[in-house]
Design a protein around this motif. Structure first.
Motif, PDB file in Angstrom:
ATOM      1  N   UNK A  57       0.828  -1.198   0.000  1.00  0.00           N
ATOM      2  CA  UNK A  57       0.000   0.000   0.000  1.00  0.00           C
ATOM      3  C   UNK A  57       0.866   1.253   0.000  1.00  0.00           C
ATOM      4  N   UNK A  58       1.968   1.201   0.704  1.00  0.00           N
ATOM      5  CA  UNK A  58       2.870   2.344   0.754  1.00  0.00           C
ATOM      6  C   UNK A  58       3.459   2.627  -0.616  1.00  0.00           C
ATOM      7  N   UNK A  59       3.811   1.546  -1.325  1.00  0.00           N
ATOM      8  CA  UNK A  59       4.341   1.711  -2.684  1.00  0.00           C
ATOM      9  C   UNK A  59       3.291   2.352  -3.590  1.00  0.00           C
ATOM     10  N   UNK A  60       2.037   1.870  -3.484  1.00  0.00           N
ATOM     11  CA  UNK A  60       0.965   2.427  -4.312  1.00  0.00           C
ATOM     12  C   UNK A  60       0.694   3.885  -3.958  1.00  0.00           C
ATOM     13  N   UNK A  61       0.683   4.193  -2.654  1.00  0.00           N
ATOM     14  CA  UNK A  61       0.471   5.579  -2.246  1.00  0.00           C
ATOM     15  C   UNK A  61       1.534   6.486  -2.843  1.00  0.00           C
ATOM     16  N   UNK A  62       2.783   6.035  -2.813  1.00  0.00           N
ATOM     17  CA  UNK A  62       3.864   6.857  -3.353  1.00  0.00           C
ATOM     18  C   UNK A  62       3.809   6.915  -4.876  1.00  0.00           C
ATOM     19  N   UNK A  63       3.330   5.830  -5.497  1.00  0.00           N
ATOM     20  CA  UNK A  63       3.187   5.838  -6.952  1.00  0.00           C
ATOM     21  C   UNK A  63       2.159   6.867  -7.392  1.00  0.00           C
ATOM     22  N   UNK A  64       0.965   6.812  -6.762  1.00  0.00           N
ATOM     23  CA  UNK A  64      -0.076   7.763  -7.127  1.00  0.00           C
ATOM     24  C   UNK A  64       0.280   9.171  -6.674  1.00  0.00           C
ATOM     25  N   UNK A  65       0.964   9.283  -5.537  1.00  0.00           N
ATOM     26  CA  UNK A  65       1.412  10.602  -5.103  1.00  0.00           C
ATOM     27  C   UNK A  65       2.366  11.213  -6.118  1.00  0.00           C
ATOM     28  N   UNK A  66       3.292  10.389  -6.616  1.00  0.00           N
ATOM     29  CA  UNK A  66       4.216  10.864  -7.646  1.00  0.00           C
ATOM     30  C   UNK A  66       3.488  11.258  -8.918  1.00  0.00           C
ATOM     31  N   UNK A  67       2.433  10.506  -9.257  1.00  0.00           N
ATOM     32  CA  UNK A  67       1.666  10.824 -10.462  1.00  0.00           C
ATOM     33  C   UNK A  67       0.921  12.145 -10.304  1.00  0.00           C
ATOM     34  N   UNK A  68       0.341  12.381  -9.124  1.00  0.00           N
ATOM     35  CA  UNK A  68      -0.320  13.662  -8.875  1.00  0.00           C
ATOM     36  C   UNK A  68       0.687  14.815  -9.022  1.00  0.00           C
ATOM     37  N   UNK A  69       1.853  14.650  -8.419  1.00  0.00           N
ATOM     38  CA  UNK A  69       2.873  15.695  -8.490  1.00  0.00           C
ATOM     39  C   UNK A  69       3.317  15.916  -9.929  1.00  0.00           C
ATOM     40  N   UNK A  70       3.466  14.819 -10.689  1.00  0.00           N
ATOM     41  CA  UNK A  70       3.882  14.937 -12.085  1.00  0.00           C
ATOM     42  C   UNK A  70       2.835  15.679 -12.912  1.00  0.00           C
ATOM     43  N   UNK A  71       1.561  15.343 -12.694  1.00  0.00           N
ATOM     44  CA  UNK A  71       0.495  16.034 -13.426  1.00  0.00           C
ATOM     45  C   UNK A  71       0.471  17.514 -13.049  1.00  0.00           C
ATOM     46  N   UNK A  72       0.668  17.798 -11.761  1.00  0.00           N
ATOM     47  CA  UNK A  72       0.722  19.189 -11.333  1.00  0.00           C
ATOM     48  C   UNK A  72       1.868  19.937 -11.989  1.00  0.00           C
ATOM     49  N   UNK A  73       3.028  19.284 -12.100  1.00  0.00           N
ATOM     50  CA  UNK A  73       4.185  19.907 -12.745  1.00  0.00           C
ATOM     51  C   UNK A  73       3.918  20.149 -14.233  1.00  0.00           C
ATOM     52  N   UNK A  74       3.280  19.173 -14.888  1.00  0.00           N
ATOM     53  CA  UNK A  74       2.954  19.338 -16.304  1.00  0.00           C
ATOM     54  C   UNK A  74       1.951  20.480 -16.501  1.00  0.00           C
ATOM     55  N   UNK A  75       1.004  20.580 -15.579  1.00  0.00           N
ATOM     56  CA  UNK A  75       0.015  21.645 -15.658  1.00  0.00           C
ATOM     57  C   UNK A  75       0.684  23.004 -15.488  1.00  0.00           C
ATOM     58  N   UNK A  76       1.655  23.084 -14.585  1.00  0.00           N
ATOM     59  CA  UNK A  76       2.364  24.337 -14.349  1.00  0.00           C
ATOM     60  C   UNK A  76       3.182  24.745 -15.560  1.00  0.00           C
ATOM     61  N   UNK A  77       3.643  23.761 -16.335  1.00  0.00           N
ATOM     62  CA  UNK A  77       4.480  24.066 -17.494  1.00  0.00           C
ATOM     63  C   UNK A  77       3.664  24.237 -18.775  1.00  0.00           C
ATOM     64  N   UNK A  78       2.337  24.101 -18.662  1.00  0.00           N
ATOM     65  CA  UNK A  78       1.480  24.230 -19.850  1.00  0.00           C
ATOM     66  C   UNK A  78       1.525  25.653 -20.377  1.00  0.00           C
ATOM     67  N   UNK A  79       1.380  25.765 -21.684  1.00  0.00           N
ATOM     68  CA  UNK A  79       1.367  27.081 -22.308  1.00  0.00           C
ATOM     69  C   UNK A  79      -0.049  27.414 -22.734  1.00  0.00           C
ATOM     70  N   UNK A  80      -0.343  28.681 -22.784  1.00  0.00           N
ATOM     71  CA  UNK A  80      -1.680  29.109 -23.184  1.00  0.00           C
ATOM     72  C   UNK A  80      -1.979  28.636 -24.590  1.00  0.00           C
ATOM     73  N   UNK A  81      -3.161  28.016 -24.744  1.00  0.00           N
ATOM     74  CA  UNK A  81      -3.565  27.551 -26.060  1.00  0.00           C
ATOM     75  C   UNK A  81      -3.883  28.756 -26.939  1.00  0.00           C
ATOM     76  N   UNK A  82      -3.328  28.771 -28.124  1.00  0.00           N
ATOM     77  CA  UNK A  82      -3.536  29.905 -29.024  1.00  0.00           C
ATOM     78  C   UNK A  82      -4.977  29.927 -29.526  1.00  0.00           C
TER      79      UNK A  82
END
Length: 207
Positions: A182-207
């Motif tokens: 369960x700890x591995x899964x929690x960290x896996x999904x936690x990492x995925x949330x953080x990764x999605x957040x990072x990708x969202x922060x790096x998104x550029x405005x759609x033209x």
């Protein structure tokens, strides 16, 4: 709107819903940690957030966000920060797998509210809807009749897809035998949330 045109939109929105994103990650992590009922509450929250985005697009705010860099940036950073915060909380979660105890720690109403925020703070969702809907609105037909069809189709498809993700997550949970897994899964999904957040922060405005 012809049936052929609607089927084209149905295929398009199905492909987009199947693409893993913050909603899918939230649904799967909730399904594993809180069981199917918790996932249902989360799915309901996601759909409320999605429905509000559809309504905003319908009254013209979608066009505002797609044209206003400041509005997009504010919502983008709010969404990114919230997803990263969720990721940190998931990463630090305990490894226990007693779903009853977990449910007590976070009741379904909190799961619902969390999911609403996950969708509401995703600016790419509202900007994409603002860009997508006009492609399928037939100008020579009544627009007020077409818009509810597109919005309802989007929500129904997303519900079905999220139920699939939730079912997959609860099946995975059956194979979890102890706190370490369960700890591995929690960290896996936690990492995925953080990764999605990072990708969202790096998104550029759609033209």
């Amino acid at each position: 709107m012809t049936i052929e045109w609607w089927l084209t939109y149905l295929l398009t929105t199905t492909i987009l819903s199947l693409s893993p994103g913050s909603g899918a990650i939230n649904t799967m992590s909730t399904g594993i940690s809180h069981g199917y009922r918790g996932a249902v509450a989360s799915i309901a929250g996601l759909q409320l957030g999605l429905s509000l985005h559809i309504m905003l697009v319908g009254i013209g705010l979608g066009a505002l966000f797609s044209q206003s860099l400041l509005a997009f940036e504010l919502l983008k950073w709010a969404g990114a920060a919230y997803l990263v915060w969720l990721g940190i909380q998931q990463w630090r979660a305990a490894g226990g797998i007693d779903l009853n105890e977990v449910a007590k720690a976070m009741p379904r109403r909190r799961l619902f509210k969390r999911a609403v925020l996950v969708n509401l703070t995703n600016p790419k969702s509202i900007v994409f809807l603002a860009a997508l809907f006009p492609q399928f609105i037939l100008p020579h037909q009544p627009q007020l009749a077409q818009f509810p069809v597109l919005g309802t189709t989007t929500v129904v498809v997303d519900i079905i897809v999220m139920i699939g993700y939730a079912t997959l997550a609860t099946r995975i949970a059956v194979w979890i035998k102890g706190p370490k897994q369960m700890k591995v899964l929690n960290r896996t999904f936690g990492g995925m949330f953080i990764a999605v957040g990072a990708l969202l922060a790096s998104a550029r405005k759609i033209a």
